[in-house]
Design a protein around this motif. Structure first.
Motif, PDB file in Angstrom:
ATOM      1  N   GLU A  54       8.538  -2.443   7.775  1.00  0.00           N
ATOM      2  CA  GLU A  54       7.833  -1.180   7.515  1.00  0.00           C
ATOM      3  C   GLU A  54       8.825  -0.083   7.143  1.00  0.00           C
ATOM      4  OE1 GLU A  54       5.405  -0.423  10.940  1.00  0.00           O
ATOM      5  OE2 GLU A  54       3.872  -1.882  10.344  1.00  0.00           O
ATOM      6  N   HIS A  55       9.964  -0.054   7.807  1.00  0.00           N
ATOM      7  CA  HIS A  55      11.014   0.914   7.448  1.00  0.00           C
ATOM      8  C   HIS A  55      11.515   0.669   6.025  1.00  0.00           C
ATOM      9  CE1 HIS A  55      12.419   2.326  11.713  1.00  0.00           C
ATOM     10  NE2 HIS A  55      11.133   2.520  11.508  1.00  0.00           N
ATOM     11  N   LEU A  56      11.755  -0.586   5.680  1.00  0.00           N
ATOM     12  CA  LEU A  56      12.242  -0.916   4.333  1.00  0.00           C
ATOM     13  C   LEU A  56      11.216  -0.532   3.275  1.00  0.00           C
ATOM     14  CD1 LEU A  56      13.894  -4.377   5.089  1.00  0.00           C
ATOM     15  CD2 LEU A  56      15.080  -2.286   4.391  1.00  0.00           C
ATOM     16  N   GLN A  57       9.939  -0.697   3.603  1.00  0.00           N
ATOM     17  CA  GLN A  57       8.887  -0.303   2.654  1.00  0.00           C
ATOM     18  C   GLN A  57       8.909   1.203   2.435  1.00  0.00           C
ATOM     19  OE1 GLN A  57       4.892  -1.205   3.948  1.00  0.00           O
ATOM     20  NE2 GLN A  57       4.021  -0.931   1.893  1.00  0.00           N
ATOM     21  N   MET A  58       9.138   1.967   3.503  1.00  0.00           N
ATOM     22  CA  MET A  58       9.229   3.425   3.361  1.00  0.00           C
ATOM     23  C   MET A  58      10.412   3.821   2.485  1.00  0.00           C
ATOM     24  SD  MET A  58       8.180   5.362   6.917  1.00  0.00           S
ATOM     25  CE  MET A  58       8.116   4.020   8.098  1.00  0.00           C
ATOM     26  N   LEU A  59      11.546   3.151   2.681  1.00  0.00           N
ATOM     27  CA  LEU A  59      12.727   3.449   1.868  1.00  0.00           C
ATOM     28  C   LEU A  59      12.446   3.187   0.389  1.00  0.00           C
ATOM     29  CD1 LEU A  59      15.609   1.957   4.058  1.00  0.00           C
ATOM     30  CD2 LEU A  59      15.014   4.364   3.779  1.00  0.00           C
ATOM     31  N   ALA A  60      11.785   2.070   0.095  1.00  0.00           N
ATOM     32  CA  ALA A  60      11.469   1.745  -1.301  1.00  0.00           C
ATOM     33  C   ALA A  60      10.529   2.785  -1.900  1.00  0.00           C
ATOM     34  CB  ALA A  60      10.847   0.348  -1.383  1.00  0.00           C
ATOM     35  N   THR A  61       9.579   3.265  -1.109  1.00  0.00           N
ATOM     36  CA  THR A  61       8.628   4.273  -1.589  1.00  0.00           C
ATOM     37  C   THR A  61       9.327   5.604  -1.854  1.00  0.00           C
ATOM     38  OG1 THR A  61       6.886   3.198  -0.290  1.00  0.00           O
ATOM     39  CG2 THR A  61       6.465   5.443  -1.052  1.00  0.00           C
ATOM     40  N   ILE A  62      10.275   5.963  -0.985  1.00  0.00           N
ATOM     41  CA  ILE A  62      11.044   7.198  -1.187  1.00  0.00           C
ATOM     42  C   ILE A  62      11.848   7.103  -2.480  1.00  0.00           C
ATOM     43  CG2 ILE A  62      12.932   8.607  -0.282  1.00  0.00           C
ATOM     44  CD1 ILE A  62      11.959   7.720   2.547  1.00  0.00           C
ATOM     45  N   GLU A  63      12.506   5.955  -2.687  1.00  0.00           N
ATOM     46  CA  GLU A  63      13.293   5.763  -3.921  1.00  0.00           C
ATOM     47  C   GLU A  63      12.412   5.859  -5.160  1.00  0.00           C
ATOM     48  OE1 GLU A  63      17.160   3.082  -3.366  1.00  0.00           O
ATOM     49  OE2 GLU A  63      15.325   1.995  -2.875  1.00  0.00           O
ATOM     50  N   ALA A  64      11.156   5.424  -5.032  1.00  0.00           N
ATOM     51  CA  ALA A  64      10.233   5.481  -6.168  1.00  0.00           C
ATOM     52  C   ALA A  64       9.691   6.890  -6.388  1.00  0.00           C
ATOM     53  CB  ALA A  64       9.072   4.512  -5.952  1.00  0.00           C
ATOM     54  N   GLY A  65       9.967   7.794  -5.461  1.00  0.00           N
ATOM     55  CA  GLY A  65       9.551   9.180  -5.625  1.00  0.00           C
ATOM     56  C   GLY A  65       8.139   9.482  -5.167  1.00  0.00           C
ATOM     57  N   ASP A  66       7.490   8.528  -4.492  1.00  0.00           N
ATOM     58  CA  ASP A  66       6.112   8.741  -4.043  1.00  0.00           C
ATOM     59  C   ASP A  66       6.133   9.200  -2.579  1.00  0.00           C
ATOM     60  OD1 ASP A  66       3.420   8.758  -3.516  1.00  0.00           O
ATOM     61  OD2 ASP A  66       3.022   6.827  -4.479  1.00  0.00           O
ATOM     62  N   LEU A  67       6.351  10.483  -2.364  1.00  0.00           N
ATOM     63  CA  LEU A  67       6.486  10.998  -1.010  1.00  0.00           C
ATOM     64  C   LEU A  67       5.140  11.088  -0.283  1.00  0.00           C
ATOM     65  CD1 LEU A  67       9.200  13.758  -1.547  1.00  0.00           C
ATOM     66  CD2 LEU A  67       9.478  11.362  -0.878  1.00  0.00           C
ATOM     67  N   GLN A  68       4.047  11.226  -1.040  1.00  0.00           N
ATOM     68  CA  GLN A  68       2.727  11.213  -0.409  1.00  0.00           C
ATOM     69  C   GLN A  68       2.463   9.845   0.220  1.00  0.00           C
ATOM     70  OE1 GLN A  68       0.435  13.528   0.074  1.00  0.00           O
ATOM     71  NE2 GLN A  68       1.251  15.232  -1.132  1.00  0.00           N
ATOM     72  N   LEU A  69       2.825   8.785  -0.484  1.00  0.00           N
ATOM     73  CA  LEU A  69       2.644   7.444   0.057  1.00  0.00           C
ATOM     74  C   LEU A  69       3.586   7.211   1.234  1.00  0.00           C
ATOM     75  CD1 LEU A  69       1.415   4.653   0.054  1.00  0.00           C
ATOM     76  CD2 LEU A  69       3.022   3.985  -1.759  1.00  0.00           C
ATOM     77  N   ALA A  70       4.816   7.712   1.150  1.00  0.00           N
ATOM     78  CA  ALA A  70       5.755   7.583   2.259  1.00  0.00           C
ATOM     79  C   ALA A  70       5.191   8.246   3.509  1.00  0.00           C
ATOM     80  CB  ALA A  70       7.099   8.202   1.890  1.00  0.00           C
ATOM     81  N   SER A  71       4.551   9.391   3.347  1.00  0.00           N
ATOM     82  CA  SER A  71       3.932  10.094   4.469  1.00  0.00           C
ATOM     83  C   SER A  71       2.819   9.250   5.081  1.00  0.00           C
ATOM     84  CB  SER A  71       3.382  11.440   3.992  1.00  0.00           C
ATOM     85  OG  SER A  71       2.690  12.101   5.036  1.00  0.00           O
ATOM     86  N   ALA A  72       2.002   8.640   4.227  1.00  0.00           N
ATOM     87  CA  ALA A  72       0.909   7.802   4.712  1.00  0.00           C
ATOM     88  C   ALA A  72       1.441   6.561   5.431  1.00  0.00           C
ATOM     89  CB  ALA A  72       0.012   7.387   3.545  1.00  0.00           C
ATOM     90  N   MET A  86       4.283   6.343   7.049  1.00  0.00           N
ATOM     91  CA  MET A  86       4.798   6.764   8.349  1.00  0.00           C
ATOM     92  C   MET A  86       3.661   6.926   9.346  1.00  0.00           C
ATOM     93  SD  MET A  86       7.298   7.552  10.373  1.00  0.00           S
ATOM     94  CE  MET A  86       8.779   7.988   9.439  1.00  0.00           C
ATOM     95  N   ARG A  87       2.559   7.492   8.898  1.00  0.00           N
ATOM     96  CA  ARG A  87       1.421   7.687   9.805  1.00  0.00           C
ATOM     97  C   ARG A  87       0.898   6.343  10.305  1.00  0.00           C
ATOM     98  NH1 ARG A  87      -1.859  11.488  11.383  1.00  0.00           N
ATOM     99  NH2 ARG A  87      -0.816  12.997  10.044  1.00  0.00           N
ATOM    100  N   SER A  88       0.700   5.394   9.419  1.00  0.00           N
ATOM    101  CA  SER A  88       0.194   4.084   9.838  1.00  0.00           C
ATOM    102  C   SER A  88       1.223   3.353  10.706  1.00  0.00           C
ATOM    103  CB  SER A  88      -0.188   3.243   8.621  1.00  0.00           C
ATOM    104  OG  SER A  88       0.930   3.012   7.785  1.00  0.00           O
ATOM    105  N   HIS A  89       2.489   3.540  10.401  1.00  0.00           N
ATOM    106  CA  HIS A  89       3.592   2.945  11.169  1.00  0.00           C
ATOM    107  C   HIS A  89       3.536   3.423  12.626  1.00  0.00           C
ATOM    108  CE1 HIS A  89       7.696   1.558  11.980  1.00  0.00           C
ATOM    109  NE2 HIS A  89       8.067   2.793  12.282  1.00  0.00           N
ATOM    110  N   LEU A  90       3.363   4.715  12.832  1.00  0.00           N
ATOM    111  CA  LEU A  90       3.305   5.275  14.186  1.00  0.00           C
ATOM    112  C   LEU A  90       2.005   4.900  14.889  1.00  0.00           C
ATOM    113  CD1 LEU A  90       4.769   8.834  13.475  1.00  0.00           C
ATOM    114  CD2 LEU A  90       5.916   6.945  14.647  1.00  0.00           C
ATOM    115  N   GLN A  91       0.910   4.855  14.146  1.00  0.00           N
ATOM    116  CA  GLN A  91      -0.371   4.497  14.757  1.00  0.00           C
ATOM    117  C   GLN A  91      -0.347   3.065  15.276  1.00  0.00           C
ATOM    118  OE1 GLN A  91      -2.919   5.465  11.407  1.00  0.00           O
ATOM    119  NE2 GLN A  91      -3.653   7.344  12.415  1.00  0.00           N
ATOM    120  N   ARG A  92       0.245   2.144  14.506  1.00  0.00           N
ATOM    121  CA  ARG A  92       0.330   0.764  14.967  1.00  0.00           C
ATOM    122  C   ARG A  92       1.202   0.663  16.221  1.00  0.00           C
ATOM    123  NH1 ARG A  92      -0.227  -0.536   9.455  1.00  0.00           N
ATOM    124  NH2 ARG A  92       1.986  -0.189   9.020  1.00  0.00           N
TER     125      ARG A  92
END
Length: 293
Positions: free
Chosen positions: A256-274, A276-282
Motif C-alpha cells: 500500500e505504501h509503494l502504491q502511494m509512492l507510485a501515485t505521487i510520482e504520477a502527480g495524482d495527489l487526489q488519488l494519493a489522499s484517497a 491514505m484514507r483507505s490505508h488508515l481505515q483498514r
C-alpha cells in the motif's frame, strides 16, 4: 584528511550501533533525519559523523538520493550485546508493557531480574528506548515509561485523528516531495519484502513506517501537521514493537505504501489522499489495538 571531533566520533559510533541494531546490511540506505531523531541530536552533527564514516569507506553519499551503507559493521562477539538480542529484549518489553505486566516506573535491577540481563545490557536497552522517546530516566533512580499502556478508546481516537490529518497532507498547497526520498523509501520497502521475517524484524519495520508517514507530513510544508504526525509516531512506537499480525500484514502494508509512492510520482495527489484514507481505515479495523499504520 580532516580529523573528526570527539562529538563526531561518538555520533559515528552510535550510528554504527544503530545500523547493527536494525540489522542493516551493505546496500541499505541511511536517513539523516531519522538518525538525528533517534539519537536525539540535530542534523548538523549527524551529517558530519556520516561524512566521517564516508571517509572511512563505510558509507557513500549519493546526490539527491541519500546515504548508502557500503559495509555493515561487525557484530559484537558478546551475544548479549548483539543487535538481535537487543531487539528481542525490546520486543519483550513491549509485550510485557502492553500486557499490563510492567508498571509505569521500573528500576534497572528489576529489569535485570525479569529479563535475565546484565547491567550493561539493560543500560544499552534503556538507552535505546530513551533515544526513541519511549522512556525517560527518573531523577536519581530508575526509569519511567512516557506513554500509557494499550487502550482501545485511545487507539480509536488516534486513528480518527489520523484520518482527519494524514489524507490532507497531499492536498496542502506547499506539498513537495524530493525524488531522492521517494527512491530511498521504495528501496527500503522492497528490502523489507525480500528479507525473511523474524520476531525482532518488527522494530526495523516500524521505524520504516514511521519514516514514511513522517516524511509525507514534512513534505506538506505545514509545520503543525508535521509536528502532529511526529508525535503520533512517538506515542505508538512501543505498541507496534509488540507485533502479532504476522508477515501477511507486513506485505499488505508495504504494498500500500509503494502504491502511494507510485501515485505521487504520477502527480495524482487526489488519488494519493484517497489511498491514505483507505490505508488508515483498514489498519483501524485490525482486531488488536495499535495495529501498524
Amino acid at each position: 584528511m580532516t580529523m573528526p571531533t570527539r562529538l563526531q566520533q561518538e555520533i559515528a559510533e552510535r550510528i554504527l550501533r544503530m545500523v547493527r541494531e536494525d540489522g542493516l546490511e551493505a546496500g541499505a540506505w541511511l536517513n539523516e533525519n531519522s538518525a538525528a531523531r533517534r539519537l536525539n541530536v540535530s542534523r548538523t552533527p549527524v551529517r558530519a559523523a556520516i561524512d566521517h564514516l564516508a571517509r572511512q569507506g563505510l558509507v557513500r553519499r549519493h546526490p539527491n538520493k541519500g546515504v548508502e551503507l557500503l559495509s555493515a559493521p561487525e557484530a559484537s562477539a558478546d551475544p548479549n550485546a548483539s543487535a538481535d538480542a537487543t531487539e528481542l529484549a525490546m520486543v519483550r518489553v513491549a509485550q510485557d508493557r502492553h500486557g499490563g505486566r510492567l508498571p509505569d516506573e521500573i528500576s534497572e535491577l528489576e529489569l535485570m531480574r525479569r529479563y535475565e540481563l546484565g547491567r550493561p545490557e539493560v543500560q544499552r536497552l534503556m538507552a535505546r528506548l530513551a533515544d526513541l522517546d519511549m522512556v525517560e530516566r527518573k531523577r536519581g533512580y530508575g526509569w519511567r515509561f512516557l506513554h500509557e499502556p494499550r487502550d482501545q478508546s485511545a487507539h480509536d481516537e488516534r486513528y480518527r485523528f489520523r484520518l482527519l490529518i494524514e489524507p490532507m497532507v497531499f492536498l496542502e498547497p506547499g506539498f513537495s516531495l524530493d525524488q531522492g526520498w521517494i527512491d530511498e523509501m521504495r528501496i527500503r520497502h522492497e528490502q523489507t519484502l525480500s528479507q525473511p521475517w523474524k520476531e525482532s524484524s518488527a522494530i526495523g519495520f516500524y521505524e520504516m513506517n514511521a519514516d514514511f508517514h513522517e516524511g509525507l507530513a514534512a513534505a506538506s510544508g505545514n509545520r503543525f501537521i508535521h509536528s502532529a504526525i511526529r508525535r503520533q509516531n512517538q506515542m505508538r512506537r512501543l505498541s507496534n514493537y509488540d507485533w502479532t499480525y504476522g508477515y501477511e500484514r507486513v506485505v499488505v502494508n508495504s504494498r500500500e505504501h509503494l502504491q502511494m509512492l507510485a501515485t505521487i510520482e504520477a502527480g495524482d495527489l487526489q488519488l494519493a489522499s484517497a489511498l491514505m484514507r483507505s490505508h488508515l481505515q483498514r489498519a483501524m479495523q485490525l482486531r488488536r489495538p495499535d495495529g501498524l499504520d
